[in-house]
Design an enzyme around this catalytic site. Structure first.
Site, PDB file in Angstrom:
ATOM      1  N   ASP A 188      10.823  25.819  11.931  1.00 56.46           N
ATOM      2  CA  ASP A 188      11.827  24.961  12.552  1.00 56.46           C
ATOM      3  C   ASP A 188      12.682  25.779  13.518  1.00 56.46           C
ATOM      4  O   ASP A 188      12.950  25.362  14.648  1.00 56.46           O
ATOM      5  CB  ASP A 188      12.693  24.328  11.464  1.00 56.46           C
ATOM      6  CG  ASP A 188      13.433  23.091  11.934  1.00 56.46           C
ATOM      7  OD1 ASP A 188      13.074  22.526  12.989  1.00 56.46           O
ATOM      8  OD2 ASP A 188      14.372  22.676  11.229  1.00 56.46           O
ATOM      9  N   HIS A 217      10.088  19.246  18.873  1.00 52.58           N
ATOM     10  CA  HIS A 217      10.480  18.264  17.862  1.00 52.58           C
ATOM     11  C   HIS A 217       9.912  16.878  18.160  1.00 52.58           C
ATOM     12  O   HIS A 217       9.616  16.117  17.228  1.00 52.58           O
ATOM     13  CB  HIS A 217      12.002  18.221  17.727  1.00 52.58           C
ATOM     14  CG  HIS A 217      12.536  19.264  16.784  1.00 52.58           C
ATOM     15  ND1 HIS A 217      12.704  20.574  17.161  1.00 52.58           N
ATOM     16  CD2 HIS A 217      12.898  19.185  15.472  1.00 52.58           C
ATOM     17  CE1 HIS A 217      13.167  21.265  16.122  1.00 52.58           C
ATOM     18  NE2 HIS A 217      13.286  20.447  15.092  1.00 52.58           N
ATOM     19  N   HIS A 232       6.488  17.047  16.821  1.00 55.23           N
ATOM     20  CA  HIS A 232       6.589  16.876  15.365  1.00 55.23           C
ATOM     21  C   HIS A 232       6.688  15.398  15.010  1.00 55.23           C
ATOM     22  O   HIS A 232       5.999  14.898  14.119  1.00 55.23           O
ATOM     23  CB  HIS A 232       7.819  17.606  14.822  1.00 55.23           C
ATOM     24  CG  HIS A 232       8.278  17.084  13.492  1.00 55.23           C
ATOM     25  ND1 HIS A 232       9.086  15.959  13.365  1.00 55.23           N
ATOM     26  CD2 HIS A 232       8.021  17.486  12.229  1.00 55.23           C
ATOM     27  CE1 HIS A 232       9.306  15.720  12.085  1.00 55.23           C
ATOM     28  NE2 HIS A 232       8.671  16.641  11.371  1.00 55.23           N
ATOM     29  N   HIS A 267       8.473  19.788   7.489  1.00 59.37           N
ATOM     30  CA  HIS A 267       9.022  19.580   8.833  1.00 59.37           C
ATOM     31  C   HIS A 267       8.794  20.800   9.728  1.00 59.37           C
ATOM     32  O   HIS A 267       8.261  20.694  10.829  1.00 59.37           O
ATOM     33  CB  HIS A 267      10.520  19.279   8.710  1.00 59.37           C
ATOM     34  CG  HIS A 267      11.260  19.237  10.004  1.00 59.37           C
ATOM     35  ND1 HIS A 267      11.315  18.123  10.809  1.00 59.37           N
ATOM     36  CD2 HIS A 267      11.994  20.193  10.646  1.00 59.37           C
ATOM     37  CE1 HIS A 267      12.037  18.382  11.883  1.00 59.37           C
ATOM     38  NE2 HIS A 267      12.465  19.628  11.803  1.00 59.37           N
TER      39      HIS A 267
END
Length: 365
Positions: free
Chosen positions: A171, A254, A257, A271
């Site tokens: 992340d 992101h 993602h 995540h």
């Protein structure tokens, strides 16, 4: 438009700090709803309860139902109203923390965030990621303020599965590259303005810390040791990445993602693991120099982050599946449009496929 930096009101990191939670909490409220998982309560609930003895803050514990969704948020709002709570404390992983922040927002109360893992950069942010009950990304809930306090007990975090801290590195890996893209686009950040020098410096420090300390921290954690490298990675995953992404901005990684959440076979991945692959994909979209791409892919391989679609859980790769990911990533409201050039589903599809090919190449070297 102004340059804006957001940060939590207070950040505390150290071994054994969770036992002091009650003393910290009484400065924010008189009756706290403590949101925690059932397994988390079994591990550390007694320690938390003991820490509230002889303080001016009483507690109501409630078990998290597993998803940061509107149904769960509304259920907990009802609990707070019924119990008369004036403070929310979230103890656990990213979805618990995001839920606690959302509940505090709707109830207009302070919120204290206590991660038991360092798997995401969610704890410090004025943001909750809302999913459907089935775990598909739904929306970002932007909050008017950051948590009143973030408490990181490194003793507890160091005892969590190593994969979770590695996921946090994934992340955090996106932070610098997304902030760099947002700056090039002159786009707005999650803080509602342009990035500050401080935000970009923290984003770069986050990346540099990962490169310098990441492998050392992973090896130490596997040996059951909480070393200075582990402490630095916990801070990078949480504080540096948290401020860096929020005040530096989100872009391709992101959004990609979020695209992968449409594939059920990826739901078991964390995540940060999906964000790491999204970071590689973003670098492909940007046509970054080969040495930069190699450094990032090499880092991911060294610490155990996924660099191929198979490692993400996509055993059977089809154009239909990857185009569904690409189209979801390009949603009008998502952050892929903060890239400093036009991005289409076709370009994202090509970048995902190329990222997978590069990952397979480097793993085979």
């Amino acid at each position: 438009m102004a340059n804006i930096l957001n940060s939590p009101g207070r950040y505390v990191q150290g071994a054994g700090e969770l036992s002091k939670l009650g003393k910290y909490a009484e400065g924010y409220g008189k009756k706290a709803l403590i949101l925690i998982s059932q397994s988390g309560y079994k591990r550390i609930g007694g320690r938390v309860e003991t820490g509230f003895e002889e303080t001016g803050c009483s507690t109501v514990f409630d078990y998290f139902n597993g998803e940061c969704c509107k149904t769960e948020i509304n259920r907990l709002i009802g609990v707070m109203e019924k119990e008369g709570c004036d403070l929310v404390i979230g103890i656990g992983g990213g979805k618990i923390l995001d839920t606690a922040k959302a509940v505090a927002y709707y109830r207009h109360t302070p919120v204290v965030i206590c991660p038991t893992i360092a798997s995401t950069d969610a704890p410090c942010s004025a943001l909750s990621v809302i999913y459907t009950e089935k775990g598909v990304f739904e929306e970002y809930l932007f909050l008017p303020s950051n948590p009143d306090m973030v408490l990181m007990d490194t003793e507890v975090i160091a005892q969590s599965p190593v994969r979770l801290t590695v996921s946090g590195m994934g992340d955090a890996l996106a932070t610098y590259f997304e902030a760099r893209a947002v700056l090039a686009k002159d786009a707005l950040t999650c803080a509602g303005g342009h990035g500050t020098l401080a935000a970009h410096a923290l984003a770069k420090l986050c990346f540099d810390t990962l490169m310098e300390e990441g492998v050392k921290a992973k090896l130490a954690l596997e040996a059951g040791a909480c070393t200075p490298a582990v402490e630095k990675i916990i801070e990078a995953n949480t504080l540096l990445s948290g401020i860096g992404f929020e005040s530096g901005g989100l872009a391709g990684a992101h959004a990609i993602h979020n695209g992968f959440t449409v594939l059920e076979e990826c739901h078991h991945m964390y995540h940060g693991e999906k964000v790491a692959f999204g970071t590689i994909t973003q670098l492909v979209l940007e046509d970054m120099p080969a040495d930069e791409l190699e450094d990032v892919i090499g880092f991911c391989i060294d610490v155990g982050l996924p660099v191929t679609l198979k490692e993400l859980g996509v055993e059977e790769v089809t154009k239909e599946k990857i185009m569904a990911v690409a189209e979801a990533a390009c949603a009008e409201t998502d952050t892929l449009h903060n890239m400093p050039f036009e991005v289409t589903p076709e370009k994202v599809y090509a970048a995902i496929m190329a990222a997978d090919a590069y990952g397979n190449y480097f793993k085979g070297m």
